[in-house]
Design a protein around this motif. Sequence first.
Motif, PDB file in Angstrom:
ATOM      1  N   GLY B  99      44.741 -58.231 -71.120  1.00  0.00           N
ATOM      2  CA  GLY B  99      46.012 -57.511 -71.078  1.00  0.00           C
ATOM      3  C   GLY B  99      47.144 -58.373 -70.560  1.00  0.00           C
ATOM      4  O   GLY B  99      46.984 -59.562 -70.299  1.00  0.00           O
ATOM      5  N   THR B 100      48.310 -57.740 -70.442  1.00  0.00           N
ATOM      6  CA  THR B 100      49.538 -58.428 -70.028  1.00  0.00           C
ATOM      7  C   THR B 100      50.364 -57.486 -69.173  1.00  0.00           C
ATOM      8  O   THR B 100      50.418 -56.281 -69.439  1.00  0.00           O
ATOM      9  N   LEU B 101      51.009 -58.028 -68.132  1.00  0.00           N
ATOM     10  CA  LEU B 101      51.944 -57.244 -67.331  1.00  0.00           C
ATOM     11  C   LEU B 101      53.342 -57.498 -67.873  1.00  0.00           C
ATOM     12  O   LEU B 101      53.901 -58.583 -67.664  1.00  0.00           O
ATOM     13  N   HIS B 147      49.928 -53.710 -70.439  1.00  0.00           N
ATOM     14  CA  HIS B 147      49.837 -53.518 -71.888  1.00  0.00           C
ATOM     15  C   HIS B 147      48.576 -54.203 -72.405  1.00  0.00           C
ATOM     16  O   HIS B 147      48.221 -55.291 -71.960  1.00  0.00           O
ATOM     17  N   ILE B 148      47.909 -53.539 -73.334  1.00  0.00           N
ATOM     18  CA  ILE B 148      46.745 -54.134 -73.993  1.00  0.00           C
ATOM     19  C   ILE B 148      46.591 -53.413 -75.330  1.00  0.00           C
ATOM     20  O   ILE B 148      47.075 -52.277 -75.479  1.00  0.00           O
ATOM     21  N   ASP B 149      45.928 -54.050 -76.295  1.00  0.00           N
ATOM     22  CA  ASP B 149      45.791 -53.367 -77.587  1.00  0.00           C
ATOM     23  C   ASP B 149      44.799 -52.197 -77.460  1.00  0.00           C
ATOM     24  O   ASP B 149      44.087 -52.073 -76.457  1.00  0.00           O
ATOM     25  N   ALA B 150      44.798 -51.335 -78.481  1.00  0.00           N
ATOM     26  CA  ALA B 150      44.042 -50.081 -78.400  1.00  0.00           C
ATOM     27  C   ALA B 150      42.549 -50.328 -78.154  1.00  0.00           C
ATOM     28  O   ALA B 150      41.916 -49.636 -77.345  1.00  0.00           O
ATOM     29  N   ALA B 151      42.018 -51.342 -78.826  1.00  0.00           N
ATOM     30  CA  ALA B 151      40.586 -51.621 -78.665  1.00  0.00           C
ATOM     31  C   ALA B 151      40.297 -52.098 -77.243  1.00  0.00           C
ATOM     32  O   ALA B 151      39.288 -51.707 -76.628  1.00  0.00           O
ATOM     33  N   ASN B 172      47.301 -36.263 -59.317  1.00  0.00           N
ATOM     34  CA  ASN B 172      47.585 -35.963 -60.725  1.00  0.00           C
ATOM     35  C   ASN B 172      48.158 -37.206 -61.403  1.00  0.00           C
ATOM     36  O   ASN B 172      49.147 -37.784 -60.924  1.00  0.00           O
ATOM     37  N   VAL B 173      47.533 -37.577 -62.498  1.00  0.00           N
ATOM     38  CA  VAL B 173      47.994 -38.746 -63.252  1.00  0.00           C
ATOM     39  C   VAL B 173      48.857 -38.257 -64.405  1.00  0.00           C
ATOM     40  O   VAL B 173      48.365 -37.576 -65.306  1.00  0.00           O
ATOM     41  N   ASN B 174      50.142 -38.554 -64.347  1.00  0.00           N
ATOM     42  CA  ASN B 174      51.037 -38.122 -65.425  1.00  0.00           C
ATOM     43  C   ASN B 174      52.224 -39.090 -65.525  1.00  0.00           C
ATOM     44  O   ASN B 174      52.321 -40.051 -64.749  1.00  0.00           O
ATOM     45  N   THR B 175      53.091 -38.832 -66.493  1.00  0.00           N
ATOM     46  CA  THR B 175      54.214 -39.749 -66.739  1.00  0.00           C
ATOM     47  C   THR B 175      55.129 -39.854 -65.526  1.00  0.00           C
ATOM     48  O   THR B 175      55.629 -40.929 -65.206  1.00  0.00           O
ATOM     49  N   ASP B 176      55.344 -38.736 -64.832  1.00  0.00           N
ATOM     50  CA  ASP B 176      56.240 -38.775 -63.665  1.00  0.00           C
ATOM     51  C   ASP B 176      55.713 -39.703 -62.573  1.00  0.00           C
ATOM     52  O   ASP B 176      56.492 -40.248 -61.789  1.00  0.00           O
ATOM     53  N   ALA B 177      54.402 -39.824 -62.517  1.00  0.00           N
ATOM     54  CA  ALA B 177      53.799 -40.650 -61.461  1.00  0.00           C
ATOM     55  C   ALA B 177      53.685 -42.108 -61.869  1.00  0.00           C
ATOM     56  O   ALA B 177      53.214 -42.938 -61.097  1.00  0.00           O
ATOM     57  N   ASN B 178      54.110 -42.409 -63.100  1.00  0.00           N
ATOM     58  CA  ASN B 178      53.973 -43.774 -63.627  1.00  0.00           C
ATOM     59  C   ASN B 178      55.275 -44.545 -63.388  1.00  0.00           C
ATOM     60  O   ASN B 178      56.285 -44.257 -64.018  1.00  0.00           O
ATOM     61  N   PRO B 179      55.287 -45.507 -62.489  1.00  0.00           N
ATOM     62  CA  PRO B 179      56.551 -46.154 -62.124  1.00  0.00           C
ATOM     63  C   PRO B 179      57.079 -47.136 -63.163  1.00  0.00           C
ATOM     64  O   PRO B 179      58.268 -47.420 -63.200  1.00  0.00           O
ATOM     65  N   ASN B 180      56.182 -47.688 -63.988  1.00  0.00           N
ATOM     66  CA  ASN B 180      56.589 -48.871 -64.763  1.00  0.00           C
ATOM     67  C   ASN B 180      56.240 -48.823 -66.250  1.00  0.00           C
ATOM     68  O   ASN B 180      56.526 -49.772 -66.966  1.00  0.00           O
ATOM     69  N   GLY B 181      55.627 -47.722 -66.703  1.00  0.00           N
ATOM     70  CA  GLY B 181      55.292 -47.605 -68.125  1.00  0.00           C
ATOM     71  C   GLY B 181      53.896 -48.083 -68.475  1.00  0.00           C
ATOM     72  O   GLY B 181      53.531 -48.133 -69.659  1.00  0.00           O
ATOM     73  N   SER B 182      53.090 -48.440 -67.473  1.00  0.00           N
ATOM     74  CA  SER B 182      51.733 -48.927 -67.739  1.00  0.00           C
ATOM     75  C   SER B 182      50.931 -47.955 -68.603  1.00  0.00           C
ATOM     76  O   SER B 182      50.959 -46.743 -68.368  1.00  0.00           O
ATOM     77  N   LEU B 183      50.185 -48.506 -69.562  1.00  0.00           N
ATOM     78  CA  LEU B 183      49.310 -47.665 -70.391  1.00  0.00           C
ATOM     79  C   LEU B 183      48.322 -46.922 -69.491  1.00  0.00           C
ATOM     80  O   LEU B 183      47.758 -47.507 -68.564  1.00  0.00           O
ATOM     81  N   ASN B 184      48.118 -45.657 -69.774  1.00  0.00           N
ATOM     82  CA  ASN B 184      47.167 -44.822 -69.022  1.00  0.00           C
ATOM     83  C   ASN B 184      47.386 -44.882 -67.504  1.00  0.00           C
ATOM     84  O   ASN B 184      46.451 -44.706 -66.733  1.00  0.00           O
ATOM     85  N   ASN B 185      48.636 -45.146 -67.094  1.00  0.00           N
ATOM     86  CA  ASN B 185      48.988 -45.225 -65.662  1.00  0.00           C
ATOM     87  C   ASN B 185      48.174 -46.290 -64.904  1.00  0.00           C
ATOM     88  O   ASN B 185      47.937 -46.166 -63.700  1.00  0.00           O
ATOM     89  N   ILE B 186      47.763 -47.330 -65.625  1.00  0.00           N
ATOM     90  CA  ILE B 186      46.883 -48.330 -65.000  1.00  0.00           C
ATOM     91  C   ILE B 186      47.602 -49.137 -63.915  1.00  0.00           C
ATOM     92  O   ILE B 186      48.654 -49.726 -64.150  1.00  0.00           O
ATOM     93  N   ALA B 187      46.992 -49.147 -62.725  1.00  0.00           N
ATOM     94  CA  ALA B 187      47.531 -49.927 -61.601  1.00  0.00           C
ATOM     95  C   ALA B 187      46.619 -51.098 -61.255  1.00  0.00           C
ATOM     96  O   ALA B 187      47.060 -52.061 -60.616  1.00  0.00           O
ATOM     97  N   GLY B 188      45.341 -50.997 -61.663  1.00  0.00           N
ATOM     98  CA  GLY B 188      44.416 -52.083 -61.353  1.00  0.00           C
ATOM     99  C   GLY B 188      43.184 -52.017 -62.237  1.00  0.00           C
ATOM    100  O   GLY B 188      42.657 -50.937 -62.501  1.00  0.00           O
ATOM    101  N   ILE B 189      42.730 -53.198 -62.702  1.00  0.00           N
ATOM    102  CA  ILE B 189      41.525 -53.270 -63.540  1.00  0.00           C
ATOM    103  C   ILE B 189      40.603 -54.361 -63.010  1.00  0.00           C
ATOM    104  O   ILE B 189      41.041 -55.276 -62.311  1.00  0.00           O
ATOM    105  N   CYS B 190      39.335 -54.250 -63.385  1.00  0.00           N
ATOM    106  CA  CYS B 190      38.398 -55.299 -62.974  1.00  0.00           C
ATOM    107  C   CYS B 190      37.750 -55.920 -64.212  1.00  0.00           C
ATOM    108  O   CYS B 190      37.874 -55.418 -65.326  1.00  0.00           O
TER     109      CYS B 190
END
Lengths: 83, 231
Positions: B99-101, B147-151, B172-190
Amino acid sequence: MIKASVFVKLKPSVLDPQGKAITSKLTELGYDSVMDVRVGKVIEIQFDESDKASVSEQVEKMCATMLANPNIEDYSYNIEIVE
Amino acid sequence: MKVSVITFPGTNCDHDTIEVFSQFGDDATLVWHQDRDLKNPDLVVFAGGSAYGDYLRGGALAKYSPVVAEVIEYARKGGMVLGLCNGFQILTECGLLPGTLMINIGLDFICEHRHIRVEHPNSPWTHGIAAGTVLDIPIAHKEGNFHIDAAGLQELEDNERVLFRYSDEFGNVNTDANPNGSLNNIAGICSANKRVLGMMPHPERAAFPGLKSQDGTQLFKALQSYFAASG
């Protein structure tokens, strides 16, 4: 000398928030026919050599590994001899 | 636990990170980006800041520092690597995470406290923290829009690699809680093996007494308990 001009732009599938902001401001200013704006980068590289094929090969590699992020960006480039 | 925190020109959260690990009695040291000796760590951290001024793209130039080749090799052997904020950007640029920030959807640099929800407890980073736990952790970035592609997104979700999502204070995970537009409200991945974590929020800025939140402490405690459990 050779000058390479590299153009890096977001892939069509990637949302461009800067482009959207500029589109909306241009429309607000009365440029009614503006449909879309995409923001990219131009990177100019000067080479101290005159072999266009060699430069082209190097620029391709630079783009693929550093200058563009293949996840979100496409690139293209022009290569010209300059005085 | 031995922690090596990498300093690039422009890194500015390295000393805070050292301080946090030291609170837990860890042996945390700085490693300069030109070095090739990681100092035999249990954990490597790419701290926050603006490595190489974020020129070209966040992390794009940092990935060519000699130390990064060593970190990639270390991670390939199963080593643990943590990327915080700019460190997350470096991890995606050097290929340790997908992905990409991208630039935040609102174009602003955002520096404020946000809530994140812990998604999966089965990782070293969330060891012992119940799924659904909400943490108050500050963010400070302009390029945090994941951001990352659908797959790729599907792969992350299917394999429980999304460890943190932006949520409201109730989880609650929703658009209002998303500060930056991240897909699926993602804040961290491993990573697939769960041993490389990248996250945009700054837990090291919520782990000292007297600060607005101490919730970041939970993540550092999770790591301690993981290492204690794994011997």
